[in-house]
Write a protein that holds these residues in place. Structure first.
Motif, PDB file in Angstrom:
ATOM      1  N   PRO A  88       0.801  -1.236   0.000  1.00  0.00           N
ATOM      2  CA  PRO A  88       0.000   0.000   0.000  1.00  0.00           C
ATOM      3  C   PRO A  88       0.829   1.280   0.000  1.00  0.00           C
ATOM      4  O   PRO A  88       0.360   2.325  -0.451  1.00  0.00           O
ATOM      5  N   HIS A  89       2.090   1.219   0.509  1.00  0.00           N
ATOM      6  CA  HIS A  89       2.917   2.425   0.608  1.00  0.00           C
ATOM      7  C   HIS A  89       3.734   2.675  -0.652  1.00  0.00           C
ATOM      8  O   HIS A  89       4.438   3.684  -0.744  1.00  0.00           O
ATOM      9  N   MET A  90       3.644   1.754  -1.629  1.00  0.00           N
ATOM     10  CA  MET A  90       4.431   1.893  -2.853  1.00  0.00           C
ATOM     11  C   MET A  90       3.551   2.358  -4.002  1.00  0.00           C
ATOM     12  O   MET A  90       2.353   2.066  -4.057  1.00  0.00           O
ATOM     13  N   SER A  91       4.165   3.032  -4.953  1.00  0.00           N
ATOM     14  CA  SER A  91       3.461   3.422  -6.182  1.00  0.00           C
ATOM     15  C   SER A  91       3.244   2.193  -7.055  1.00  0.00           C
ATOM     16  O   SER A  91       3.822   1.118  -6.820  1.00  0.00           O
ATOM     17  N   VAL A  92       2.424   2.371  -8.082  1.00  0.00           N
ATOM     18  CA  VAL A  92       2.208   1.280  -9.039  1.00  0.00           C
ATOM     19  C   VAL A  92       3.538   0.854  -9.660  1.00  0.00           C
ATOM     20  O   VAL A  92       3.845  -0.332  -9.778  1.00  0.00           O
ATOM     21  N   ARG A  93       4.347   1.834 -10.034  1.00  0.00           N
ATOM     22  CA  ARG A  93       5.647   1.528 -10.649  1.00  0.00           C
ATOM     23  C   ARG A  93       6.503   0.669  -9.721  1.00  0.00           C
ATOM     24  O   ARG A  93       7.097  -0.323 -10.151  1.00  0.00           O
ATOM     25  N   ASP A  94       6.548   1.046  -8.446  1.00  0.00           N
ATOM     26  CA  ASP A  94       7.379   0.301  -7.500  1.00  0.00           C
ATOM     27  C   ASP A  94       6.805  -1.082  -7.207  1.00  0.00           C
ATOM     28  O   ASP A  94       7.557  -2.051  -7.018  1.00  0.00           O
ATOM     29  N   ASN A  95       5.472  -1.198  -7.171  1.00  0.00           N
ATOM     30  CA  ASN A  95       4.846  -2.501  -6.962  1.00  0.00           C
ATOM     31  C   ASN A  95       5.178  -3.454  -8.106  1.00  0.00           C
ATOM     32  O   ASN A  95       5.538  -4.614  -7.884  1.00  0.00           O
ATOM     33  N   VAL A  96       5.061  -2.961  -9.328  1.00  0.00           N
ATOM     34  CA  VAL A  96       5.294  -3.817 -10.492  1.00  0.00           C
ATOM     35  C   VAL A  96       6.756  -4.268 -10.551  1.00  0.00           C
ATOM     36  O   VAL A  96       7.052  -5.427 -10.870  1.00  0.00           O
ATOM     37  N   GLY A  97       7.674  -3.392 -10.209  1.00  0.00           N
ATOM     38  CA  GLY A  97       9.098  -3.717 -10.332  1.00  0.00           C
ATOM     39  C   GLY A  97       9.742  -4.271  -9.084  1.00  0.00           C
ATOM     40  O   GLY A  97      10.942  -4.571  -9.094  1.00  0.00           O
ATOM     41  N   PHE A  98       8.977  -4.475  -8.009  1.00  0.00           N
ATOM     42  CA  PHE A  98       9.578  -4.834  -6.720  1.00  0.00           C
ATOM     43  C   PHE A  98      10.328  -6.170  -6.773  1.00  0.00           C
ATOM     44  O   PHE A  98      11.424  -6.295  -6.239  1.00  0.00           O
ATOM     45  N   SER A  99       9.735  -7.181  -7.433  1.00  0.00           N
ATOM     46  CA  SER A  99      10.390  -8.493  -7.459  1.00  0.00           C
ATOM     47  C   SER A  99      11.719  -8.422  -8.205  1.00  0.00           C
ATOM     48  O   SER A  99      12.679  -9.128  -7.854  1.00  0.00           O
ATOM     49  N   LEU A 123      -1.493   0.719 -18.110  1.00  0.00           N
ATOM     50  CA  LEU A 123      -1.347   1.290 -16.774  1.00  0.00           C
ATOM     51  C   LEU A 123      -0.584   2.610 -16.784  1.00  0.00           C
ATOM     52  O   LEU A 123      -0.334   3.189 -15.713  1.00  0.00           O
ATOM     53  N   GLY A 124      -0.222   3.100 -17.956  1.00  0.00           N
ATOM     54  CA  GLY A 124       0.602   4.299 -18.055  1.00  0.00           C
ATOM     55  C   GLY A 124       0.159   5.473 -17.200  1.00  0.00           C
ATOM     56  O   GLY A 124       0.976   6.049 -16.460  1.00  0.00           O
ATOM     57  N   PRO A 125      -1.122   5.864 -17.223  1.00  0.00           N
ATOM     58  CA  PRO A 125      -1.558   7.039 -16.449  1.00  0.00           C
ATOM     59  C   PRO A 125      -1.545   6.838 -14.936  1.00  0.00           C
ATOM     60  O   PRO A 125      -1.723   7.805 -14.189  1.00  0.00           O
ATOM     61  N   TYR A 126      -1.360   5.592 -14.481  1.00  0.00           N
ATOM     62  CA  TYR A 126      -1.508   5.313 -13.045  1.00  0.00           C
ATOM     63  C   TYR A 126      -0.190   4.951 -12.370  1.00  0.00           C
ATOM     64  O   TYR A 126      -0.188   4.588 -11.190  1.00  0.00           O
ATOM     65  N   MET A 127       0.933   5.069 -13.065  1.00  0.00           N
ATOM     66  CA  MET A 127       2.187   4.529 -12.548  1.00  0.00           C
ATOM     67  C   MET A 127       2.666   5.204 -11.270  1.00  0.00           C
ATOM     68  O   MET A 127       3.402   4.592 -10.487  1.00  0.00           O
ATOM     69  N   ASP A 128       2.274   6.453 -11.027  1.00  0.00           N
ATOM     70  CA  ASP A 128       2.723   7.148  -9.820  1.00  0.00           C
ATOM     71  C   ASP A 128       1.671   7.139  -8.706  1.00  0.00           C
ATOM     72  O   ASP A 128       1.876   7.754  -7.655  1.00  0.00           O
ATOM     73  N   ARG A 129       0.551   6.476  -8.949  1.00  0.00           N
ATOM     74  CA  ARG A 129      -0.477   6.370  -7.904  1.00  0.00           C
ATOM     75  C   ARG A 129      -0.164   5.229  -6.952  1.00  0.00           C
ATOM     76  O   ARG A 129       0.620   4.325  -7.255  1.00  0.00           O
ATOM     77  N   ARG A 130      -0.834   5.271  -5.805  1.00  0.00           N
ATOM     78  CA  ARG A 130      -0.740   4.168  -4.857  1.00  0.00           C
ATOM     79  C   ARG A 130      -1.995   3.297  -4.981  1.00  0.00           C
ATOM     80  O   ARG A 130      -3.022   3.745  -5.503  1.00  0.00           O
ATOM     81  N   LYS A 132      -4.426   2.499  -3.112  1.00  0.00           N
ATOM     82  CA  LYS A 132      -5.695   3.013  -2.574  1.00  0.00           C
ATOM     83  C   LYS A 132      -6.374   3.970  -3.552  1.00  0.00           C
ATOM     84  O   LYS A 132      -7.576   4.242  -3.433  1.00  0.00           O
ATOM     85  N   ASP A 133      -5.626   4.482  -4.515  1.00  0.00           N
ATOM     86  CA  ASP A 133      -6.179   5.425  -5.493  1.00  0.00           C
ATOM     87  C   ASP A 133      -6.640   4.741  -6.778  1.00  0.00           C
ATOM     88  O   ASP A 133      -6.964   5.416  -7.757  1.00  0.00           O
ATOM     89  N   LEU A 134      -6.664   3.398  -6.772  1.00  0.00           N
ATOM     90  CA  LEU A 134      -7.027   2.634  -7.964  1.00  0.00           C
ATOM     91  C   LEU A 134      -8.342   1.891  -7.755  1.00  0.00           C
ATOM     92  O   LEU A 134      -8.715   1.567  -6.617  1.00  0.00           O
ATOM     93  N   SER A 135      -9.028   1.587  -8.854  1.00  0.00           N
ATOM     94  CA  SER A 135     -10.217   0.739  -8.797  1.00  0.00           C
ATOM     95  C   SER A 135      -9.787  -0.722  -8.648  1.00  0.00           C
ATOM     96  O   SER A 135      -8.604  -1.059  -8.797  1.00  0.00           O
TER      97      SER A 135
END
Length: 348
Positions: A88-99, A123-130, A132-135
């Motif tokens: 929850p504390h990471m952006s979409v970009r960080d979540n996708v690349g974490f592994s 997912l381009g427009p949402y990469m900097d969101r967290r 909780k800000d996504l559907s």
């Protein structure tokens, strides 16, 4: 490559056997769906392939090698769960690349793979969101993106759409189908929703109490079910099952009329899909009945018809059918579409 083979695989919890000798070969690039009622073992079987459950007996082969005792990290598989399991504390970009980050992959390569996954999943427009800000649908796409960047041997989906509303389920079903077409990767998908199974699968594996009841394409399972369980599980509404008897080249319905029979062994059950029954005048066709309920669905209407000793049959009509409860009708079966089953429940 992404071929997976199960050889006499079993799962025991103490004295309870939940997977009962499964043999299955999944071809490279194939979309396989495990389907069945709650408690049939479909999620357990998926977790055994992924390494989250031990295999009690039998052999698992991935691309020909024995992977039975390999830990999950060595199998090259990626799993998408019912819960999104995002940080929850990471952006979409960080979540996708974490592994990739935890594996020590260089930053430039991480950025390239994350951007490529984002383009595939829009997912381009949402990469900097967290998160909780996504559907819900966007979160599930992030979870899938996290798997794509790993370039796995196969994707394992464990009821990934169960937490979504009806409209989002339809949308995500389309996106997963398009994802399979673009990636051409092996995908194994678990669901209890037969609509998902029928629309997504190259082949469906129907499980019943830890055993495979039938494996085949959606059309094969729908048109030629191997037994009564598959006949009544696949299809919505389910196949009508009527008691019957056979003699030579003819069958007779209990309390009704009959027709021609081409089976090689005696049958005691006749199966007919709702859309293969035509409404005719009472006294004609294979049996008569009284309309009990009319379910209007727009383009179609489903008529539940009480046929006395034969039970209640469901018939599919056009949405503008002019019948209501209490109307007496005859039912004519399309004899080229009949299924017959013996006393053991198997197709004859």
């Amino acid at each position: 490559m992404g071929s997976i083979k199960l050889e006499a695989v079993e799962k025991w919890y103490g004295n309870a056997q939940v997977i009962k000798g499964v043999d299955l070969e999944i071809r490279d690039g194939e979309f396989i769906v495990f389907v069945g009622p709650s408690g049939c073992g479909k999620s357990t079987l998926l977790r055994m392939i992924g390494g989250l459950e031990d295999i009690s007996r039998g052999v698992l082969r991935i691309d020909g090698r024995d992977a039975t005792a390999e830990p999950p990290s060595k199998r090259g598989l990626a799993m998408v769960f019912q819960s999104y399991a995002l940080y929850p504390h990471m952006s979409v970009r960080d979540n996708v690349g974490f592994s990739l980050k935890t594996s020590g992959v260089p930053k430039e390569e991480i950025a390239r793979k994350v951007d490529a996954a984002a383009e595939v999943l829009k997912l381009g427009p949402y990469m900097d969101r967290r998160p909780k800000d996504l559907s819900g649908g966007q979160r599930q796409r992030v979870a899938i993106g996290r798997c794509i960047v790993r370039d796995p041997t196969a994707f394992l989906f464990d009821e990934p759409l169960s937490n979504l509303d009806a409209a989002l389920r339809v949308e995500m079903r389309y996106e997963i189908a398009k994802l399979h077409q673009s990636l051409k990767s092996t995908m194994i998908y678990v669901t209890h929703d037969q609509v998902e199974a029928m629309t997504l699968a190259d082949r469906i594996v129907v499980l019943e109490f830890g055993k495979i009841a039938q494996v085949g394409t959606p059309r094969e399972l729908y048109e030629r079910p191997a037994n009564l369980f598959v006949a009544q599980f696949i299809g919505s509404p389910k196949m009508n099952i009527l008691p019957c008897s056979t003699s030579g080249a003819s069958y007779t319905l209990d309390g009704g009329r009959g027709g021609s029979f081409g089976g090689s062994a005696p049958a005691v059950h006749l199966g007919i899909r709702p859309e293969h029954i035509a409404l005719v005048e009472a006294g004609q066709g294979q049996c008569d009945g009284t309309v009990d309920v009319v379910e209007y669905l727009g383009a179609d209407s489903y008529l539940v018809i009480d046929c006395g000793s034969l039970g209640k049959l469901t018939q599919r009509s056009s949405g503008d059918v002019d019948l209501g409860p209490g109307n007496r009708v005859g039912l004519a079966f399309d004899e080229s579409r009949l299924s017959f089953f013996g006393e053991d429940g198997l197709r004859v």
